[in-house]
Each structure stands twice: as C-alpha cells, then as structure tokens.
Design an enzyme around this catalytic site. Sequence first.
Site, short mmCIF file in Angstrom:
data_model
loop_
_atom_site.label_atom_id
_atom_site.label_comp_id
_atom_site.label_asym_id
_atom_site.label_seq_id
_atom_site.Cartn_x
_atom_site.Cartn_y
_atom_site.Cartn_z
N LYS A 182 0.85 -1.01 -0.01
CA LYS A 182 -0.06 -0.10 -0.35
C LYS A 182 0.87 1.47 -0.83
O LYS A 182 0.44 2.05 -0.98
CB LYS A 182 -0.78 0.25 1.07
CG LYS A 182 -1.80 -1.68 1.44
CD LYS A 182 -2.90 -1.21 2.50
CE LYS A 182 -2.22 -1.36 3.83
NZ LYS A 182 -1.60 -2.81 4.10
N ARG A 233 -9.96 0.10 8.67
CA ARG A 233 -9.36 -1.03 9.17
C ARG A 233 -10.36 -1.86 9.12
O ARG A 233 -9.76 -2.95 9.78
CB ARG A 233 -8.74 -0.85 9.81
CG ARG A 233 -7.23 -0.73 9.81
CD ARG A 233 -5.93 -2.04 8.27
NE ARG A 233 -4.88 -1.95 9.21
CZ ARG A 233 -3.92 -1.37 9.84
NH1 ARG A 233 -4.13 -0.56 8.82
NH2 ARG A 233 -2.61 -1.97 9.59
N ARG A 256 11.51 -5.49 5.09
CA ARG A 256 11.25 -4.31 4.99
C ARG A 256 12.52 -3.12 5.20
O ARG A 256 12.82 -3.54 6.03
CB ARG A 256 10.28 -3.84 5.46
CG ARG A 256 9.79 -2.16 5.36
CD ARG A 256 8.47 -1.86 5.12
NE ARG A 256 7.82 -2.10 6.39
CZ ARG A 256 6.58 -2.66 6.57
NH1 ARG A 256 5.72 -1.60 5.25
NH2 ARG A 256 5.89 -2.82 7.75
N ARG A 312 11.25 -1.56 10.81
CA ARG A 312 9.84 -0.79 11.58
C ARG A 312 9.92 -1.68 13.15
O ARG A 312 10.31 -2.89 13.30
CB ARG A 312 8.51 -0.73 11.00
CG ARG A 312 8.34 0.52 10.48
CD ARG A 312 7.64 0.56 9.51
NE ARG A 312 5.97 -0.73 10.10
CZ ARG A 312 4.44 -0.24 9.47
NH1 ARG A 312 5.02 0.41 8.23
NH2 ARG A 312 3.81 -1.16 9.30
N ARG A 362 -0.24 -8.89 13.31
CA ARG A 362 -0.87 -8.06 12.52
C ARG A 362 -1.53 -8.72 11.33
O ARG A 362 -2.47 -8.73 10.91
CB ARG A 362 0.21 -7.04 11.80
CG ARG A 362 0.31 -6.04 12.68
CD ARG A 362 1.55 -5.81 12.60
NE ARG A 362 2.22 -5.19 10.85
CZ ARG A 362 3.79 -5.06 10.38
NH1 ARG A 362 4.19 -5.62 11.16
NH2 ARG A 362 3.58 -4.54 9.28
P1 AP5 Z 1 4.75 -1.93 1.85
O1 AP5 Z 1 4.20 -0.95 0.84
O2 AP5 Z 1 5.64 -0.71 3.21
O3 AP5 Z 1 3.35 -2.02 2.79
P2 AP5 Z 1 2.51 -1.73 3.45
O4 AP5 Z 1 0.81 -2.21 2.76
O5 AP5 Z 1 2.20 -0.42 2.80
O6 AP5 Z 1 2.26 -2.59 4.63
P3 AP5 Z 1 2.40 -2.20 5.74
O7 AP5 Z 1 2.95 -2.86 6.57
O8 AP5 Z 1 2.93 -0.34 6.16
O9 AP5 Z 1 0.93 -2.05 6.21
P4 AP5 Z 1 0.69 -2.23 8.01
O10 AP5 Z 1 -1.28 -1.84 7.45
O11 AP5 Z 1 0.73 -3.71 8.84
O12 AP5 Z 1 0.83 -1.14 8.86
P5 AP5 Z 1 -0.03 -0.18 8.79
O13 AP5 Z 1 1.81 1.15 9.29
O14 AP5 Z 1 -0.76 0.75 7.95
O15 AP5 Z 1 6.02 -2.99 1.30
C1 AP5 Z 1 5.95 -3.48 1.97
C2 AP5 Z 1 7.59 -4.60 2.44
O16 AP5 Z 1 7.25 -4.75 0.55
C3 AP5 Z 1 8.83 -3.16 1.18
O17 AP5 Z 1 9.68 -3.52 1.63
C4 AP5 Z 1 8.46 -3.02 0.21
O18 AP5 Z 1 10.42 -2.65 -0.28
C5 AP5 Z 1 7.96 -4.23 -0.56
N1 AP5 Z 1 7.62 -4.57 -1.70
C6 AP5 Z 1 6.61 -3.42 -2.16
N2 AP5 Z 1 5.81 -4.03 -3.60
C7 AP5 Z 1 6.03 -5.27 -3.91
C8 AP5 Z 1 6.37 -6.30 -4.62
N3 AP5 Z 1 5.42 -5.99 -5.70
N4 AP5 Z 1 7.16 -7.10 -4.46
C9 AP5 Z 1 7.79 -7.45 -3.87
N5 AP5 Z 1 8.32 -6.43 -2.42
C10 AP5 Z 1 7.25 -5.27 -2.61
O19 AP5 Z 1 -0.30 0.16 10.54
C11 AP5 Z 1 0.92 -0.33 11.50
C12 AP5 Z 1 0.07 -0.25 12.70
O20 AP5 Z 1 -0.57 0.55 12.72
C13 AP5 Z 1 -1.06 -1.29 12.86
O21 AP5 Z 1 -0.91 -2.74 12.79
C14 AP5 Z 1 -1.77 -0.65 14.05
O22 AP5 Z 1 -1.61 -0.65 15.66
C15 AP5 Z 1 -1.67 0.80 13.50
N6 AP5 Z 1 -2.46 1.34 12.90
C16 AP5 Z 1 -2.33 2.13 11.30
N7 AP5 Z 1 -3.87 2.02 10.68
C17 AP5 Z 1 -4.93 2.23 11.66
C18 AP5 Z 1 -5.66 2.01 12.10
N8 AP5 Z 1 -6.45 2.29 10.86
N9 AP5 Z 1 -7.21 1.31 12.60
C19 AP5 Z 1 -6.34 1.18 13.74
N10 AP5 Z 1 -4.83 1.33 14.31
C20 AP5 Z 1 -4.36 1.18 12.73
MG MG Z 2 2.58 1.24 4.75
#
Ligand code: AP5
Ligand code: MG
Length: 215
Positions: A13, A88, A127, A160, A171
Amino acid sequence: MRVVLLGAPGAGKGTQAKKLIEEFGIPQISTGDLLRAAVASKSDLGVQAKSFMDRGELVPDSVVLGMVQQRLGQPDCQKGFILDGFPRNTSQAEALDNMLSSMNMPLNAAVDIDVPLDDLMKRLTGRRTCSSCGQMYNIYFNKPKSEGVCDKCGGSLFQRDDDKEDTIKKRLDVYTSQTAPLIGYYKNKGLYKCINGNGSIDEIYSSICSALKAA
Ligand code: AP5
Ligand code: MG
Ligand code: ZN
C-alpha cells in the site's frame, strides 16, 4: 480522485501510494505513518497508540477517527487523496462514509492489492524505510544500492518496531478477522477493485492506474 487502498500488511500500500502521489499530485494519508509520527513525538496520543501497535493490534477507533477527520479537512485534500491503511474495520468504513458525505467528497474506488498471505512475511521482515524521506526498500526484493543508505536522499534506513515475526503474525490475523470484511463492504457499494499484487512494483502500479481510469 478519492481512493482507499486496501490490502494486508506488507501488500504494498505504502509503496504504491508513493508512486500515485508523484503522478497525481494528491496526498497520501497513512494512518500508520500518522501514528508512528505521534509515537516519535511522545504526545499523549502517541503514548496511547504505541502499546497497541507493538502488539500488532488496531489502535482504538476513537484515536484514529479524530486524526483522519482532522487530516481530511486540510486544503490539499480538496483535490483528492489516497487513504492508506484506513479504514481497517467496518465501523471505521462507516465513519469515513459519514465524514466524506458531509464534506460532499464521496469515494471513487477502493483498490485492494491482493497478495497471498504466505508471501507477506518475507516482504515485512525484509522491509527497510528511509528515516529522512520515507522511501521503502526490501533486503530480499528491492535492495538499496548501498546497504543501509537511501538511494534517493542518502538518509539512513531503519526497520519498523512491528516488523518482528510474532508481531507480523498478529497483524496478519487482525487483517483477516477485522479488515478483510471490508472487501464485501466495498463490493456492495460498487467501489471494489481487486489488483493482483504478485509481480513487480511497476506492473502492479500499472494495474492500479488502469483500474482507477475505469473507476
Ligand atoms: P509496503 O508498501 O511497506 O507495504 P504496506 O502495505 O504499506 O505494509 P504495512 O506494513 O505498512 O501495512 P500495515 O497495514 O501493517 O501497517 P500500517 O503502517 O498501516 O511494502 C512492504 C515491503 O514489501 C517493502 O519492503 C516493499 O519494498 C516490499 N514490496 C512492495 N511491493 C513489492 C512487490 N511488488 N514485490 C516485492 N516486494 C514488494 O499500520 C501499522 C499499525 O498501526 C497497525 O498494526 C495498527 O496498530 C496501527 N494502525 C494503522 N492504521 C490503523 C487504523 N486505521 N486503525 C487502527 N489502527 C491502525
Ligand atoms: Mg504502509
Ligand atoms: Zn530517503
């Protein structure tokens, strides 16, 4: 263009949102990034959020909704936005619908980057993120030219806190039980677009752009 990016942790994402920003000039609103900034600043909100994030659980809706509402009211969102990692769960999705309808800014699409759960562990443990510009790398799939250093800006790369195997498992469970039901939610509204998230970052980006043109 007003878009929600759905997809499991590690689906890409953030990676795809950064490409969309460059091309469309609209802001990315990542609740994860906003929460990590609050944690880093040690604000009350950050202190409250940190324990949930470290456990891989969702931060309470009351905290997240206020943050999103405040961000959507800023002038740069008039042109559109990319919501990354929000909503979410169903109650966040309903709250978002209410916010956007009162602002007269309905969503155009909910784009789901679909990656098999088995592939996500390596993406997440591998990552690395730039501490200066936020660019994402992966030590298995998308290495920086020199280890630990950002290609774009020379900033140092970090891992992270929640990218540890146990927290990642939690997660992914939370995603399956609380976030995956949004697929049905957005299908019912005619907004759902499923993108095959297997392939190169550029291939996935071009599928997203085609889906958005059709929306
Ligand atoms: P990346 O682009 O970083 O993936 P992502 O989908 O953004 O993954 P996240 O870990 O950020 O998602 P998340 O939903 O767990 O975390 P968030 O920060 O939202 O890519 C991942 C890796 O893959 C990278 O190394 C990249 O280079 C690689 N990659 C990408 N594309 C690729 C491809 N095509 N092929 C190979 N490799 C590839 O949330 C974190 C925490 O915050 C949650 O656990 C929760 O506690 C809290 N939180 C956030 N939002 C909310 C909400 N709305 N409500 C409640 N709690 C929340
Ligand atoms: Mg992200
Ligand atoms: Zn950088």
